[in-house]
Design an enzyme around this catalytic site. Structure first.
Site, PDB file in Angstrom:
ATOM      1  N   TYR A 140       0.834  -1.348   0.119  1.00  0.00           N
ATOM      2  CA  TYR A 140       0.018   0.000   0.047  1.00  0.00           C
ATOM      3  C   TYR A 140       0.985   1.167   0.081  1.00  0.00           C
ATOM      4  CZ  TYR A 140      -4.467   2.509   0.789  1.00  0.00           C
ATOM      5  OH  TYR A 140      -5.336   3.582   0.759  1.00  0.00           O
ATOM      6  N   LYS A 171     -20.777 -20.490  -8.825  1.00  0.00           N
ATOM      7  CA  LYS A 171     -20.022 -20.525 -10.114  1.00  0.00           C
ATOM      8  C   LYS A 171     -18.521 -19.866  -9.706  1.00  0.00           C
ATOM      9  CE  LYS A 171     -20.838 -20.632 -14.642  1.00  0.00           C
ATOM     10  NZ  LYS A 171     -21.710 -21.307 -15.345  1.00  0.00           N
TER      11      LYS A 171
END
Lengths: 157, 448
Positions: free
Chosen positions: B43, B98
């Site tokens: 970060y 899925k």
């Protein structure tokens, strides 16, 4: 490239039945797009009358014959406006090709032949009318270099 | 009669376990956090540098972020399973399921994304708006015919692969099965009569793949609820406007060997193969119709949960090879054989699209895999647990993408096979390790 076996000519008496059928199919297809296109209950009989009037009438009505069978037609009305430099405009009011014969350039051929005849008559522009929601027709005419020219709006009286 | 119907109550069990786990997917880091100082790398301030690099060249987003391996599974919930228009929230469990399969079988990170946009233009702008986040998009459970226009437009306008599994996934799995079925009965598919019953997403896509594969359109008939798609059909002009996909099929096939107004019964007379993707049976396809098919008939009855005709009925009527959509019956035509592998392949070469030829390549590789293991009437298509299949299909698809010039990166079959194997293996091992360690909780009733 045009299909061999395709022949475009003015509609004549022997085309009456076939032309009537095409006119009827053209209008029943347009019924899809707006309630104002709804057909009269005697539409089939009227289509026959119209076919009779078209043949030998004032409008330019050509049929496409494919393998000795009439499979499509075009009807063009010539309108005058003296104040415009162009004076006369050909308007495609009806154009229809039977579904099994589509995709072979028959409609474009009908327009090309009609345009030639309009040219001989000194008409400078040809336009096409079709229901606003008929996007397939819009795509078709745009592909043939037609441009938006006139808008027509409608409401109930 | 309903031999396959007893056993586990999957519905009850599923609801209980969904409640227990409160969803099926979560996000996990894949970089080390050795100390909190590492956040200066992952970060701020360090992350500014990858950002600058991507700003200079947006394609770097495929190399410096997880974009390359992340896809969205997108649905508006308008046609979910056989449940119909149940809304986006209700579609979420399916999309999440899925995503689970994508990860487990393909090593693909998939994000369920359900939304309230219904109109085509809105859908297209949504997909274009989210494109920068993803390496691909899997469309799912969207009503027909909107799904066709949506897929066509999205394929044209996006620079990442867009796949509609109910079209291409089902069609590719079916094609794989058909290739082997025809091989087994010793007929040439390109010279056979094939009947597609049901003109929804799956069969319209299958028609297109069959055509690209080399079956002449005149050898195919497609039948919808009103009969055969035929240029002389009364509603043909209406179809041109309302369902141009069906319209084109009617014109291209010319109705095959049938007359306008003919239905499924007539179509099956002398037909070599039937692919039914219509509505749940049994009894939708009748035994006496199958009996009129050609010798060594092939019958795919793909409706779920109950096929249009039970396999044993089709066989009694003379069918030689029968496939269904069910895992508890032989020859399951299963999308899950296709989509995890196709996306593995296209993501690895940073493909811009998935062409029909790539879908066909997937089908051919699936068929070849089964053939190598020995075809029989009850084994024309691999099973989901044959996990060596997935890297192979990924490799075949990736190489095709490179060949067709739609890949941002080049690869060879061997290289992609190894890479895909590695990625998929690692994904499964991570899961299995978390399970062994108890980091995936055991459900209360589980005694394994």
């Amino acid at each position: 490239m045009y299909e061999p076996g395709l022949y475009v000519r003015p509609a004549s008496e022997k085309d009456l039945e076939r032309l009537a059928r095409l006119i009827y199919r053209f209008y029943s297809f347009n019924e899809e797009f707006d309630p104002a296109w709804a057909l009269d209950e005697d539409a089939e009989a009227i289509a026959r009358e119209l076919a009779g009037e078209y043949i030998g009438g004032d409008d330019l009505v050509l049929v496409a014959e494919y393998d000795n069978e009439v499979v499509g037609y075009i009807r063009i009305v010539v309108v005058e406006n003296r104040i415009l430099a162009s004076k006369r405009l050909g308007v495609i009011k009806e154009l229809y090709v039977l579904p099994p014969f589509r995709g072979r350039g028959i409609a474009s051929r009908l327009i090309a032949e009609a345009q030639e005849r309009l040219g001989d008559m000194g008409v400078k522009h040809v336009s096409a009318e079709f229901p606003a929601a008929n996007y397939v027709a819009e795509r078709f005419y745009r592909a043939l270099s037609f441009r938006p020219y006139l808008s027509m709006y409608l409401r109930e009286v | 009669m309903e031999k396959a119907e007893e056993k586990v109550d999957w519905y009850k069990l599923s609801l209980r376990l969904h409640r227990f786990y409160a969803g099926k997917m979560e996000t996990m880091p894949k970089v080390p956090v050795r100390s909190l100082e590492d956040f200066a790398i992952w970060y701020t301030p360090g992350v500014a540098e990858p950002s600058r690099a991507i700003a200079r060249d947006p394609d770097e987003s495929f190399e410096l972020t997880s974009r390359w391996n992340t896809i969205a599974v997108v649905s508006d919930g308008t046609r979910v399973l056989g449940l119909g228009r149940i809304g986006p929230e209700a579609a979420y469990p399916v999309m999440e399921g899925k995503a689970l399969i994508f990860k487990y079988l393909g090593g693909v990170d998939a994000v369920p994304l359900v939304h309230r946009v219904r109109d085509l233009e809105g859908w297209i702008s949504l997909l274009k708006a989210i494109e920068p986040s993803f390496g691909g998009i899997n469309l799912e459970d969207i009503e027909s015919p909107k799904c066709f226009a949506l897929l066509d437009r999205a394929r044209e306008e996006l620079e990442i692969p867009v796949w509609h599994d109910d079209q291409q996934g089902t069609a590719a799995a079916t094609l794989a099965g058909l290739i082997n079925a025809f091989k087994l009965v010793g007929k040439d598919m390109a010279k056979s009569r094939i009947v597609l019953f049901g003109a929804g997403a799956a069969n319209i896509a299958l028609y297109r793949l069959l055509k690209v594969w080399g079956v002449p359109p005149g050898n195919i008939v497609v039948i919808d609820s009103k009969g055969v798609l035929h240029p002389h059909r009364d509603d043909i002009d209406k179809l041109m406007i309302n369902n141009p996909w069906k319209y084109r099929i009617a014109l291209e096939t010319g109705g095959g060997w049938l007359r306008a107004g003919d239905g499924i019964e007539k179509a099956l007379e002398g037909a070599d193969a039937l692919v039914a993707a219509s509505r749940p049976g049994p009894g939708v396809i009748k035994k006496e119709w199958v009996a009129k098919m050609a010798k060594d008939a092939i019958v795919f009855a793909e409706a779920n949960p109950v096929p249009e005709i039970w396999p044993w009925e089709a066989k009694e009527a003379g069918a030689r090879i029968v496939a269904t959509g069910r895992s508890d019956l032989p020859n399951q035509v299963n999308n899950s054989l296709v989509f995890p592998a196709v996306f593995r392949g296209v993501l690895d070469v940073r493909a811009k699209t998935i062409t029909d030829e790539m879908a066909i390549e997937a089908a051919v590789e699936i068929a070849r895999y089964a053939e190598e293991r020995g075809l029989s009437e009850d084994y024309i298509i691999p099973k989901m647990e044959e996990w060596h299949l997935y890297p192979r299909v990924a490799a075949a698809v990736a190489v095709k993408a490179v060949e067709q010039g739609v890949a941002r990166k080049t690869t060879t079959y061997r290289e992609e096979l190894e890479r895909a194997e590695e990625i998929i293996r690692r994904s499964r091992e991570k899961h299995d390790l978390m399970w062994e360690k108890g980091l995936i909780e055991r459900p209360p009733e589980d005694h394994s």
